[in-house]
Design an enzyme around this catalytic site. Sequence first.
Site, PDB file in Angstrom:
ATOM      1  N   ARG A 147     -13.031   1.902  -5.677  1.00 45.70           N
ATOM      2  CA  ARG A 147     -12.795   2.146  -4.228  1.00 45.70           C
ATOM      3  C   ARG A 147     -12.581   3.776  -4.106  1.00 45.70           C
ATOM      4  NH1 ARG A 147      -8.933  -3.122  -2.247  1.00 45.70           N
ATOM      5  NH2 ARG A 147     -10.463  -4.615  -3.068  1.00 45.70           N
TER       6      ARG A 147
ATOM      7  N   ASP B 222      -5.306   3.072   2.491  1.00 43.64           N
ATOM      8  CA  ASP B 222      -6.406   1.797   3.182  1.00 43.64           C
ATOM      9  C   ASP B 222      -6.398   2.225   4.569  1.00 43.64           C
ATOM     10  OD1 ASP B 222      -6.664   0.970   0.629  1.00 43.64           O
ATOM     11  OD2 ASP B 222      -5.727  -0.885   0.887  1.00 43.64           O
TER      12      ASP B 222
ATOM     13  N   ASP C 205       0.793  -1.082  -0.073  1.00 39.19           N
ATOM     14  CA  ASP C 205      -0.217  -0.135   0.170  1.00 39.19           C
ATOM     15  C   ASP C 205       0.845   1.197  -0.024  1.00 39.19           C
ATOM     16  OD1 ASP C 205      -2.450  -1.536   0.040  1.00 39.19           O
ATOM     17  OD2 ASP C 205      -2.382  -1.365   2.413  1.00 39.19           O
TER      18      ASP C 205
ATOM     19  N   ASP D  30      -1.520  -2.170  -4.480  1.00 38.88           N
ATOM     20  CA  ASP D  30      -2.576  -2.227  -3.782  1.00 38.88           C
ATOM     21  C   ASP D  30      -3.169  -0.820  -3.644  1.00 38.88           C
ATOM     22  OD1 ASP D  30      -4.983  -3.276  -2.599  1.00 38.88           O
ATOM     23  OD2 ASP D  30      -3.887  -4.414  -1.163  1.00 38.88           O
TER      24      ASP D  30
END
Length: 446
Positions: A338, A285, A258, A281
């Site tokens: 997302r 997050d 991430d 990714d």
Amino acid sequence: MRTARRRTTLITTTATAGLLVAGVLTAVNAHAATGCSVNYAVSSQWQGGFTANVTVTNLGSALSGWNLRWSFGAGQQVTQGWGATFTQSSSQVTATNVDYNRDLATNGTAAIGFNGTWNNSSNPVPVSFTLNGVTCTGGVVPTGNPTTTAPPTTPPPTSAPQTGLVGWATQNGGTTGGGSASPVTVTSASALTSALGSSSAAVIRVSGTISCSGMLRVRSNKTILGNSGATIAGCGFTISGDRNVIIRNLTFRDWNDDAINVEQSATNVWVDHNTFSNGYDGAVDIKRGSDFVTVSWNRVYHHDKSMLLGHSDDNASQDVGHLRVTYHHNWFDGSSQRHPRVRFGNPVHVYNNYYNNNGGYGVASTMNAGVLVEGNYFENVDDPFHLGEGSSGPGTLVARNNHFVNSGGGQAGGSVAGIPYAYSLDTASNVKSIVTGGAGAGRISV
């Protein structure tokens, strides 16, 4: 590739999130100070509003618990603050310490700040302050006194300055990062890793391109600022169980996990004015019970999975009652999905973002989450927002005042908990120009 998902239709109802500013005065048991001094800096001012930063220096005995009081002379009102709990009765303001800055040593300083309103004719600096009831005889140093210049004739494009903190990260005592710590500049992965992992409060300036791999641990009370062109290439930052972290003005690219990971009940994090591209990714997050986070003025492009909020359908015991995040003035520039994908958090606030050519979807509310989606600009987005995603059951979503250009209408339903902080909404049709003119690294002076 468009990600498969399950969407569940609910009856759409009208819900309005309430706006309020709340403060609780905490009892302080401490010896009185014998002296103090104050620097009161108006860092930004616009028609009807301003941002002030206040630094108090304790010139007396060490304190374990403190409050700073002053009175406004022209009807100013505090609307939201950070670094302290603010209350106001008529003209008198009281700023009371929060947990992390409760202890104030002799010659120690505490940095706090607030957004406020003024009456458009004058905004004078307060002339007297008290610390635990004792007058600050060391004096008041005004910086950026707004009475020396006329206020702007029109407000800036946002309701608060682009550099100001708004949203969930203003709650729970606020988010100040490294505060007034002397900045240290890093130019290598080893120096950056060491500075991020220090147990002391720190302001860390990143210079040049730092190549690295994996995830670098960020400990509490850190401000990480990118100098012009600063880039993190190949790795990311993880904030795991720590608090009070600010990450601003950095370009992240080619990360192999991430770019920014917030987890394990980390709190009070502000991710602002960064650029993210071409990572493995998530860009940002947030998961595992983390809370009180603001993600603002970032740009994501050439990337798939942008911002996940809540990692698993099976993590309700840790996540319910947490995962409260504000996403505002971000530019989702051709990123796929997302933006965010939400589990459990309620209320999650998604406002004044610009969505452009998002091939997957914009916002997904799942697993009983509550998401307020308002004042956003959707352009060429077939699926702006919906309920349920993949194997995750639906949450609720209230949509209002959004602007659609060549886009679908979205799927909403249910009600969402009220928003507990003050904010003002830009007109949705203006959001494209506002966000593209201000989002991403290199758009602020730090």
